[in-house]
Design a protein around this motif. Sequence first.
Motif, PDB file in Angstrom:
ATOM      1  N   THR A   6       4.085  -0.892   3.068  1.00  0.00           N
ATOM      2  CA  THR A   6       5.170   0.099   3.120  1.00  0.00           C
ATOM      3  C   THR A   6       6.479  -0.530   2.649  1.00  0.00           C
ATOM      4  N   GLU A   7       6.728  -1.756   3.100  1.00  0.00           N
ATOM      5  CA  GLU A   7       7.967  -2.448   2.713  1.00  0.00           C
ATOM      6  C   GLU A   7       8.024  -2.650   1.197  1.00  0.00           C
ATOM      7  N   GLN A   8       6.893  -3.035   0.600  1.00  0.00           N
ATOM      8  CA  GLN A   8       6.845  -3.242  -0.847  1.00  0.00           C
ATOM      9  C   GLN A   8       7.027  -1.923  -1.610  1.00  0.00           C
ATOM     10  N   LYS A   9       6.451  -0.839  -1.069  1.00  0.00           N
ATOM     11  CA  LYS A   9       6.616   0.486  -1.694  1.00  0.00           C
ATOM     12  C   LYS A   9       8.089   0.898  -1.692  1.00  0.00           C
ATOM     13  N   ILE A  10       8.754   0.648  -0.574  1.00  0.00           N
ATOM     14  CA  ILE A  10      10.174   0.997  -0.469  1.00  0.00           C
ATOM     15  C   ILE A  10      10.993   0.191  -1.471  1.00  0.00           C
ATOM     16  N   ALA A  11      10.721  -1.116  -1.532  1.00  0.00           N
ATOM     17  CA  ALA A  11      11.469  -1.989  -2.450  1.00  0.00           C
ATOM     18  C   ALA A  11      11.242  -1.574  -3.901  1.00  0.00           C
ATOM     19  N   ARG A  15      14.138  -0.163  -6.432  1.00  0.00           N
ATOM     20  CA  ARG A  15      14.433  -0.761  -7.744  1.00  0.00           C
ATOM     21  C   ARG A  15      14.534   0.332  -8.804  1.00  0.00           C
ATOM     22  N   LYS A  16      13.574   1.233  -8.782  1.00  0.00           N
ATOM     23  CA  LYS A  16      13.531   2.297  -9.791  1.00  0.00           C
ATOM     24  C   LYS A  16      14.727   3.250  -9.653  1.00  0.00           C
ATOM     25  N   ILE A  17      14.979   3.729  -8.447  1.00  0.00           N
ATOM     26  CA  ILE A  17      16.022   4.738  -8.241  1.00  0.00           C
ATOM     27  C   ILE A  17      17.420   4.147  -8.420  1.00  0.00           C
ATOM     28  N   GLY A  22      22.164   4.176 -10.016  1.00  0.00           N
ATOM     29  CA  GLY A  22      23.232   3.352  -9.465  1.00  0.00           C
ATOM     30  C   GLY A  22      23.317   3.553  -7.962  1.00  0.00           C
ATOM     31  N   TYR A  23      24.122   2.714  -7.320  1.00  0.00           N
ATOM     32  CA  TYR A  23      24.198   2.727  -5.858  1.00  0.00           C
ATOM     33  C   TYR A  23      24.795   4.026  -5.316  1.00  0.00           C
ATOM     34  N   ILE A  31      14.886   7.507  -2.273  1.00  0.00           N
ATOM     35  CA  ILE A  31      14.026   6.324  -2.225  1.00  0.00           C
ATOM     36  C   ILE A  31      12.758   6.628  -1.424  1.00  0.00           C
ATOM     37  N   ALA A  32      12.922   7.289  -0.286  1.00  0.00           N
ATOM     38  CA  ALA A  32      11.781   7.648   0.558  1.00  0.00           C
ATOM     39  C   ALA A  32      10.807   8.548  -0.211  1.00  0.00           C
ATOM     40  N   GLU A  33      11.345   9.539  -0.926  1.00  0.00           N
ATOM     41  CA  GLU A  33      10.486  10.448  -1.704  1.00  0.00           C
ATOM     42  C   GLU A  33       9.743   9.700  -2.802  1.00  0.00           C
ATOM     43  N   GLU A  34      10.450   8.813  -3.497  1.00  0.00           N
ATOM     44  CA  GLU A  34       9.817   8.022  -4.563  1.00  0.00           C
ATOM     45  C   GLU A  34       8.705   7.135  -4.006  1.00  0.00           C
ATOM     46  N   ALA A  35       8.935   6.581  -2.813  1.00  0.00           N
ATOM     47  CA  ALA A  35       7.950   5.696  -2.180  1.00  0.00           C
ATOM     48  C   ALA A  35       6.818   6.483  -1.520  1.00  0.00           C
ATOM     49  N   GLY A  36       7.038   7.789  -1.320  1.00  0.00           N
ATOM     50  CA  GLY A  36       6.031   8.623  -0.660  1.00  0.00           C
ATOM     51  C   GLY A  36       5.903   8.330   0.822  1.00  0.00           C
TER      52      GLY A  36
END
Length: 199
Positions: A6-11, A15-17, A22-23, A31-36
């Motif tokens: 899960t931690e790697q998915k978030i990271a 990175r992508k988003i 930008g920040y 980020i949560a949606e992108e990581a699923g």
Amino acid sequence: MEDLTTEQKIAAAARKIFTQKGYAATKTRDIAEEAGINLALVNYYFGSKENLFKQVLKEKFEALFGLMMPVLSDRDISLDEKIRLLVKNYTKLLIENEELPIFVLNELRNNENIFNPILQQARTISQPTIDEQLQHNGFAISTPDFIMNIVSLTIFPFIAKPLFITSGMVKEEDFLQFIENREKLIPEWIFAILKQSQQ
């Protein structure tokens, strides 16, 4: 291939988003949606968007500038080899991560002190070796100029890519070949500058 934690998915999602938006424009929910994953897990693993961003930014900065220190500080690598290695390594890194220089520069503008520890360490370790090698070869060029020439000639085409493509100077489909040609030419240009400075 192993499943990501899960931690790697978030990271990876971060990175992508962050790279795309930008920040400031990135929301933790993006980020949560992108990581699923559930939004609460982002905060559980990283505490805040800011902490997550600092990790991503540090990784990207180290990828961009971390290539230099081992090469520049190694006394057994000649100046000639250093130039060729740095140009080759940076070209490969940037072909695989074209957005990297813009991302780092944009965020550096927002927080100019974020990379100070890494940069100070790089200077302390690398500069004495380069100073010594330049002097030994009779080149009257400073270490900052030497490094700036290599970095700018290699990185700037990726920063200026939209300008070159839009103006028609380089076609999108020809950009990779343009970069590969420069990879061969940049060391020769650097050597010419060094020889001109020879005392």
